[in-house]
Design a protein around this motif. Structure first.
Motif, PDB file in Angstrom:
ATOM      1  N   HIS A 241      -1.303   4.525   0.548  1.00 49.10           N
ATOM      2  CA  HIS A 241      -2.702   4.531   0.109  1.00 49.10           C
ATOM      3  C   HIS A 241      -3.580   4.431   1.348  1.00 49.10           C
ATOM      4  O   HIS A 241      -3.775   3.350   1.907  1.00 49.10           O
ATOM      5  CB  HIS A 241      -2.956   3.359  -0.841  1.00 49.10           C
TER       6      HIS A 241
ATOM      7  N   ARG B  36      -5.534   8.449  -2.323  1.00 53.79           N
ATOM      8  CA  ARG B  36      -6.274   7.536  -3.217  1.00 53.79           C
ATOM      9  C   ARG B  36      -6.146   8.001  -4.669  1.00 53.79           C
ATOM     10  O   ARG B  36      -5.987   7.184  -5.583  1.00 53.79           O
ATOM     11  CB  ARG B  36      -7.739   7.466  -2.808  1.00 53.79           C
ATOM     12  N   HIS B  37      -6.206   9.311  -4.875  1.00 55.79           N
ATOM     13  CA  HIS B  37      -6.073   9.846  -6.231  1.00 55.79           C
ATOM     14  C   HIS B  37      -4.689   9.539  -6.800  1.00 55.79           C
ATOM     15  O   HIS B  37      -4.563   9.112  -7.955  1.00 55.79           O
ATOM     16  CB  HIS B  37      -6.306  11.363  -6.202  1.00 55.79           C
TER      17      HIS B  37
ATOM     18  N   ASP C 224       0.806  -1.225   0.000  1.00 53.46           N
ATOM     19  CA  ASP C 224       0.000   0.000   0.000  1.00 53.46           C
ATOM     20  C   ASP C 224       0.840   1.276   0.000  1.00 53.46           C
ATOM     21  O   ASP C 224       0.341   2.361   0.304  1.00 53.46           O
ATOM     22  CB  ASP C 224      -0.956   0.019   1.199  1.00 53.46           C
TER      23      ASP C 224
ATOM     24  N   HIS D 258      -2.602   7.112  -5.976  1.00 51.29           N
ATOM     25  CA  HIS D 258      -2.423   5.679  -6.215  1.00 51.29           C
ATOM     26  C   HIS D 258      -3.286   5.158  -7.350  1.00 51.29           C
ATOM     27  O   HIS D 258      -2.853   4.287  -8.117  1.00 51.29           O
ATOM     28  CB  HIS D 258      -2.738   4.899  -4.925  1.00 51.29           C
ATOM     29  N   GLU D 259      -4.507   5.673  -7.467  1.00 45.65           N
ATOM     30  CA  GLU D 259      -5.464   5.088  -8.415  1.00 45.65           C
ATOM     31  C   GLU D 259      -5.528   5.801  -9.761  1.00 45.65           C
ATOM     32  O   GLU D 259      -5.882   5.188 -10.774  1.00 45.65           O
ATOM     33  CB  GLU D 259      -6.858   5.080  -7.782  1.00 45.65           C
TER      34      GLU D 259
END
Length: 560
Positions: free
Chosen positions: A280, A288-289, A223, A291-292
């Motif tokens: 994350h 989150r932004h 993560d 990582h994703e």
């Protein structure tokens, strides 16, 4: 360079440095050393000893000028070869010229003073060679070892004087060696003076704002990812930073502009890129932004650098770095910086993670500990996930700190991690006798938490003295005392943006909380700010805020 590339480079140095000795031996076997082979061999080995001494002294300035940090691994081999050729130089003289006669050698030394100076140089090299192993560095301690190895300057000076006095006619070569040595020693002296200067120790960073390209994304743990940023067109970074500082990222998420601060995990000497290492988080809007959604090749708007969590290595001979979870990032930057610069002080790196799979930078930490004898790495797991883990288990405790760091109370300690880890750790340090001024903290979450800044009631102007105040009907209102304007607060905007909409002039430059141009006094109410690094403690006590960072959800009044 990778480990295999470093090993190959060291191998090349070892092999090539031995080539002159092999050629000299070959020519001696084939009687190709000229009319006076003994004198030729003595002169050649003496010249080689001086050459390798100069190369040894050249490593540090060349490494700093070029940024080729791998050169440091060749310095020890070059020094040992200098001792080898100097010893061979004396052995040939003692065996072939003096026939192993001690009395004859001593008589010759009395008659020829340059032999005494040369002997001093050789004797000075002996302790340097004996203490050139990692085991001796650990046994002596990095500080004493470094002090001893300054003897190389005396050795080099004696070697050049020995050569100059020996030459009877053409002194061009010894003068050339003297010139090279003067430049190298002059560089050392200049660097030493600059390092001792308080201003030079912590240079004021250059303020910069613009776009960087995401060049690489590395998965560190399940993560945690590292994001490498480079200039869009390559080359050096457009700003300079200190180890432990952070970047401010301006992200566009769901159509909204979101600013977040992330510590730089890479060291300052690697000037063509900078990295952040991000966990994350389940509820992390920005993490989150990253990582994703963020991909290699994307452009990100960045402001840099900021932060005061920096270490002045000129004022300490050791440092203790204590990290918890992803709080390892600023401490890793400091560690990388110290090892890049081959800092000779003691480094104690203590890292607390949940499980074995959560250890960030695990391989690099192990590799650095193997390469640098002054580095001690200790990892403890609070939730050791199986019997395979043979290291320490549990949270950071007093006995664990005492085991990891001798004479803890005398050392500077830097801590970064979640508040739940830092608060008890600080208490442990205080119980161990570490003075408060030697403890430096950096709270770390997925992004820095906004800090709530209430008005200091003792120095606040009473609300009744503020002109044109609207009735206090509970509506969130921002009042500009000197301008005589009041407007409705918008919680998704910083006060600077609200002031611009209202036509109130506030000076600003970076809009990132770095430059401090938008400093304004808070007269009543309270605000939150993601960063306050542009403010001094005295300014905070006087209710000074940064308008580009301040947000409010209830009624506030500012002096603008």
């Amino acid at each position: 360079m990778t480990d295999s590339e470093i090993r190959f480079a060291k191998f090349l140095v070892l092999v090539n440095a031995g080539v002159p000795a092999a050629l000299l031996g070959w020519d001696a076997l084939h009687h190709q050393l000229g009319a006076n082979p003994v004198n030729f061999a003595i002169l050649t080995t003496g010249m080689l000893a001086l050459v390798f001494l100069m190369l040894t002294l050249l490593v540090t300035p060349l490494r700093k000028i070029t940024g080729w940090n791998w050169l440091i691994f060749a310095r020890r081999a070059l020094g040992l070869y200098a001792f080898f050729y100097a010893s061979l130089h004396f052995l040939i003289f003692f065996s072939l010229d003096r026939s192993f006669s001690i009395s004859s050698t001593l008589n010759e030394m009395v008659k020829r003073k340059y032999l005494i100076i040369g002997s001093i140089a050789l004797l000075g090299m002996a302790p340097l060679a004996v203490t050139s192993t990692n085991a001796m560095v650990r046994r002596m301690g990095a500080k004493r070892w470094h002090s001893l190895h300054r003897l190389v300057y005396v050795v080099a000076i004696c070697g050049v004087i020995h050569y100059y006095m020996q030459v009877k006619a053409d002194v061009r070569q010894p003068i050339a060696f003297a010139g090279v040595l003067a430049v190298l020693l002059g560089y050392r002296l200049a660097v030493s003076r600059r390092t001792d200067s308080p201003r030079a120790a912590l240079p004021k960073p250059k303020l910069w704002s613009g776009e960087l390209r995401v060049a690489r994304i590395t998965q560190e743990t399940p993560d945690v990812r590292t994001f490498r940023f480079v200039p869009p067109n390559g080359g050096r970074l457009p700003f300079e930073h200190q180890a432990g500082q952070y970047l401010i990222l301006s992200l566009l998420i769901d159509g909204k502009k979101v600013n977040r601060t992330y510590t730089i995990s890479s060291p300052p000497m690697r000037t063509d890129f900078c990295e952040i290492t991000v966990k994350h988080e389940e509820n992390g809007y920005a993490s989150r932004h990253l990582h994703e959604m963020v991909r290699e090749g994307d452009m990100i708007r960045v402001s840099a650098p900021a932060g005061r969590f920096v270490f002045d290595k000129t004022k300490a001979d050791s440092i203790v770095l204590i990290a918890g979870g992803v709080g390892i990032t600023p401490l890793m930057s400091i560690l990388r910086d110290l090892t890049d610069r081959n800092w000779n002080g003691g480094i104690f790196f203590i890292y607390s993670a949940k499980t074995e799979s959560d250890i960030i930078f695990r391989k690099e930490l192990a590799d650095l500990q193997k390469k640098f004898s002054n580095l001690r790495v200790h990892v403890t797991l609070s939730r050791a996930d199986g019997a395979d883990w043979s290291g320490h288990k549990g949270r950071v405790s007093g006995p664990f700190l005492g085991m990891c760091v001798p004479s803890l109370a005398t050392r500077s300690v830097y801590i970064c991690g979640p508040q739940t880890m830092m608060t008890p750790t600080v208490q442990l340090l205080r119980d161990a006798g570490v003075p408060q001024e030697k403890i430096k903290l950096e709270e770390f979450t997925a992004a820095k938490r906004a800090e709530t800044v209430p008005v200091n009631e003792a120095s606040a102007i009473p609300a009744t003295t503020v002109p044109n105040l609207p009735p206090d009907d509970g509506e969130p209102v921002l009042t500009f005392a000197r301008s005589g304007k009041s407007v409705t607060l918008e919680p998704d905007k910083v006060l600077l943006e609200i002031a611009e909409d209202a036509g109130v002039t506030i000076n600003y430059e970076c809009r990132s909380g770095i430059c401090g141009r938008c400093k304004t006094r808070l007269l009543s109410g309270q605000v939150t700010m993601e960063t306050q690094d542009a403010l001094t403690d005295e300014e905070k006590s006087k209710n000074i805020i940064l308008m580009c960072q301040a947000r409010a959800t209830a009624r506030v009044t500012v002096d603008a």
